[in-house]
Scaffold this motif. Sequence first.
Motif, PDB file in Angstrom:
ATOM      1  N   VAL A 147      44.782  29.198  40.795  1.00  0.00           N
ATOM      2  CA  VAL A 147      44.600  30.976  42.284  1.00  0.00           C
ATOM      3  C   VAL A 147      45.656  30.894  43.092  1.00  0.00           C
ATOM      4  O   VAL A 147      46.484  29.382  43.570  1.00  0.00           O
ATOM      5  N   VAL A 148      46.733  32.094  43.671  1.00  0.00           N
ATOM      6  CA  VAL A 148      47.980  31.311  44.336  1.00  0.00           C
ATOM      7  C   VAL A 148      47.734  32.512  45.178  1.00  0.00           C
ATOM      8  O   VAL A 148      46.984  34.128  45.267  1.00  0.00           O
ATOM      9  N   HIS A 149      48.186  32.722  46.471  1.00  0.00           N
ATOM     10  CA  HIS A 149      48.935  33.979  47.744  1.00  0.00           C
ATOM     11  C   HIS A 149      49.897  34.272  47.159  1.00  0.00           C
ATOM     12  O   HIS A 149      51.158  33.603  46.954  1.00  0.00           O
ATOM     13  N   VAL A 150      50.091  35.533  47.416  1.00  0.00           N
ATOM     14  CA  VAL A 150      51.607  36.178  46.788  1.00  0.00           C
ATOM     15  C   VAL A 150      51.364  37.024  48.707  1.00  0.00           C
ATOM     16  O   VAL A 150      50.791  37.726  48.606  1.00  0.00           O
ATOM     17  N   ASP A 151      52.485  36.902  49.299  1.00  0.00           N
ATOM     18  CA  ASP A 151      52.817  37.029  50.234  1.00  0.00           C
ATOM     19  C   ASP A 151      54.314  38.264  50.228  1.00  0.00           C
ATOM     20  O   ASP A 151      55.364  37.618  50.619  1.00  0.00           O
ATOM     21  N   GLN A 152      53.555  39.440  50.111  1.00  0.00           N
ATOM     22  CA  GLN A 152      55.286  40.660  50.301  1.00  0.00           C
ATOM     23  C   GLN A 152      56.066  40.427  51.536  1.00  0.00           C
ATOM     24  O   GLN A 152      56.737  40.815  51.412  1.00  0.00           O
ATOM     25  N   GLU A 153      55.403  39.511  52.752  1.00  0.00           N
ATOM     26  CA  GLU A 153      55.687  39.538  54.063  1.00  0.00           C
ATOM     27  C   GLU A 153      57.062  38.555  54.100  1.00  0.00           C
ATOM     28  O   GLU A 153      58.479  38.909  54.653  1.00  0.00           O
ATOM     29  N   ASP A 154      57.382  37.864  52.737  1.00  0.00           N
ATOM     30  CA  ASP A 154      57.838  36.895  52.405  1.00  0.00           C
ATOM     31  C   ASP A 154      58.851  37.026  51.367  1.00  0.00           C
ATOM     32  O   ASP A 154      58.526  36.123  50.388  1.00  0.00           O
ATOM     33  N   ASP A 155      58.841  37.970  51.179  1.00  0.00           N
ATOM     34  CA  ASP A 155      59.716  37.763  49.757  1.00  0.00           C
ATOM     35  C   ASP A 155      58.895  38.102  48.996  1.00  0.00           C
ATOM     36  O   ASP A 155      59.157  37.453  47.969  1.00  0.00           O
ATOM     37  N   TYR A 156      57.689  38.297  48.289  1.00  0.00           N
ATOM     38  CA  TYR A 156      56.456  37.666  47.570  1.00  0.00           C
ATOM     39  C   TYR A 156      56.810  36.373  47.191  1.00  0.00           C
ATOM     40  O   TYR A 156      56.196  35.294  45.935  1.00  0.00           O
ATOM     41  N   ARG A 157      56.047  35.550  48.421  1.00  0.00           N
ATOM     42  CA  ARG A 157      56.199  33.991  48.291  1.00  0.00           C
ATOM     43  C   ARG A 157      55.243  34.073  47.540  1.00  0.00           C
ATOM     44  O   ARG A 157      54.324  34.311  47.863  1.00  0.00           O
ATOM     45  N   ILE A 158      55.018  33.255  46.789  1.00  0.00           N
ATOM     46  CA  ILE A 158      53.694  32.273  45.786  1.00  0.00           C
ATOM     47  C   ILE A 158      52.932  30.831  46.384  1.00  0.00           C
ATOM     48  O   ILE A 158      53.864  30.023  46.578  1.00  0.00           O
ATOM     49  N   THR A 159      52.377  30.727  47.096  1.00  0.00           N
ATOM     50  CA  THR A 159      51.284  29.391  47.260  1.00  0.00           C
ATOM     51  C   THR A 159      50.634  29.266  46.718  1.00  0.00           C
ATOM     52  O   THR A 159      49.701  30.375  46.244  1.00  0.00           O
ATOM     53  N   PRO A 160      50.274  28.063  46.342  1.00  0.00           N
ATOM     54  CA  PRO A 160      49.534  28.203  45.257  1.00  0.00           C
ATOM     55  C   PRO A 160      48.615  27.173  46.009  1.00  0.00           C
ATOM     56  O   PRO A 160      47.909  26.809  46.858  1.00  0.00           O
ATOM     57  N   LEU A 161      47.076  28.535  45.606  1.00  0.00           N
ATOM     58  CA  LEU A 161      45.427  27.683  46.671  1.00  0.00           C
ATOM     59  C   LEU A 161      45.494  26.785  45.596  1.00  0.00           C
ATOM     60  O   LEU A 161      44.246  25.836  46.399  1.00  0.00           O
ATOM     61  N   ALA A 162      44.449  26.824  44.460  1.00  0.00           N
ATOM     62  CA  ALA A 162      43.611  26.033  43.605  1.00  0.00           C
ATOM     63  C   ALA A 162      43.881  26.167  41.906  1.00  0.00           C
ATOM     64  O   ALA A 162      44.689  27.445  41.600  1.00  0.00           O
ATOM     65  N   PRO A 163      43.551  25.318  41.302  1.00  0.00           N
ATOM     66  CA  PRO A 163      43.973  25.112  40.146  1.00  0.00           C
ATOM     67  C   PRO A 163      43.208  25.932  39.120  1.00  0.00           C
ATOM     68  O   PRO A 163      43.233  26.042  37.923  1.00  0.00           O
ATOM     69  N   ASP A 164      41.649  26.728  40.025  1.00  0.00           N
ATOM     70  CA  ASP A 164      41.117  27.519  39.246  1.00  0.00           C
ATOM     71  C   ASP A 164      40.036  28.595  40.228  1.00  0.00           C
ATOM     72  O   ASP A 164      40.312  28.099  41.181  1.00  0.00           O
ATOM     73  N   PHE A 165      39.501  29.518  39.579  1.00  0.00           N
ATOM     74  CA  PHE A 165      38.840  30.245  40.248  1.00  0.00           C
ATOM     75  C   PHE A 165      37.598  29.225  41.197  1.00  0.00           C
ATOM     76  O   PHE A 165      36.848  30.009  42.277  1.00  0.00           O
ATOM     77  N   GLU A 166      37.380  29.245  40.151  1.00  0.00           N
ATOM     78  CA  GLU A 166      36.204  28.133  41.019  1.00  0.00           C
ATOM     79  C   GLU A 166      36.417  27.554  42.070  1.00  0.00           C
ATOM     80  O   GLU A 166      35.283  27.095  43.024  1.00  0.00           O
ATOM     81  N   THR A 167      37.136  27.354  41.769  1.00  0.00           N
ATOM     82  CA  THR A 167      38.164  25.911  42.947  1.00  0.00           C
ATOM     83  C   THR A 167      38.102  26.203  44.426  1.00  0.00           C
ATOM     84  O   THR A 167      38.313  26.134  45.476  1.00  0.00           O
ATOM     85  N   PHE A 168      38.542  28.305  44.037  1.00  0.00           N
ATOM     86  CA  PHE A 168      39.347  28.739  45.181  1.00  0.00           C
ATOM     87  C   PHE A 168      38.056  29.066  45.846  1.00  0.00           C
ATOM     88  O   PHE A 168      37.985  29.041  47.117  1.00  0.00           O
ATOM     89  N   VAL A 169      36.808  29.182  44.595  1.00  0.00           N
ATOM     90  CA  VAL A 169      35.689  30.352  46.046  1.00  0.00           C
ATOM     91  C   VAL A 169      35.056  28.783  46.402  1.00  0.00           C
ATOM     92  O   VAL A 169      34.595  28.797  47.122  1.00  0.00           O
ATOM     93  N   ARG A 170      34.816  27.943  45.652  1.00  0.00           N
ATOM     94  CA  ARG A 170      34.150  26.346  46.703  1.00  0.00           C
ATOM     95  C   ARG A 170      34.916  25.892  47.651  1.00  0.00           C
ATOM     96  O   ARG A 170      34.114  25.225  48.347  1.00  0.00           O
TER      97      ARG A 170
END
Length: 175
Positions: free
Chosen positions: A142-165
């Motif tokens: 799971v990643v965050h993609v930031d259009q305002e920063d030239d579509y910079r991709i920031t890793p958030l979590a290794p999977d969706f369950e980890t993200f939700v938790r």
Amino acid sequence: MSIQPDFDAATFWDDSAYAWKAYTEAPPTDELIQSIEANLGYTLPAFYVALMRQRNGGVPRNTCFPTTTGTSWADDHVAISGICGIGRTKSVSLAGEQGSQFMLDEWGYPPIGVVVCDCPSAGHDVVMLDYRACGPQGEPAVVHVDQEDDYRITPLAPDFETFVRGLVHESTFEE
């Protein structure tokens, strides 16, 4: 996959009228899930599907995910507006009129996977399931993609369950 007993899906969601109106679809059938996956070209994570079988899209009570690097939203977290449901009828559903493919086609987000959460910036950043490392049938990060920063991709979590938790209440970041 079923949701583990230590995760309370009933208290995960905000029950506001807005959440029901804007996000929540009818429970997804096996046929709908297969159709949406075929449309998107990706197998959806098992935990995501299990969560959507409990409530198919909505606004969680906890809408912030801590980060170790800053984004256009904040120095220490990203925020989501809601989690897209599996369907086509709500505008922000996975295959809705403002769903994942719309965000890739109209907003220019990178074709790395599926837009699964919208953000309060009204399209200027999103949270995506990132299939680059696992392929279209694997378990995406799971990643965050930031259009305002030239579509910079920031890793958030290794999977969706980890993200939700890992979602926390916005008050965690109030000064």
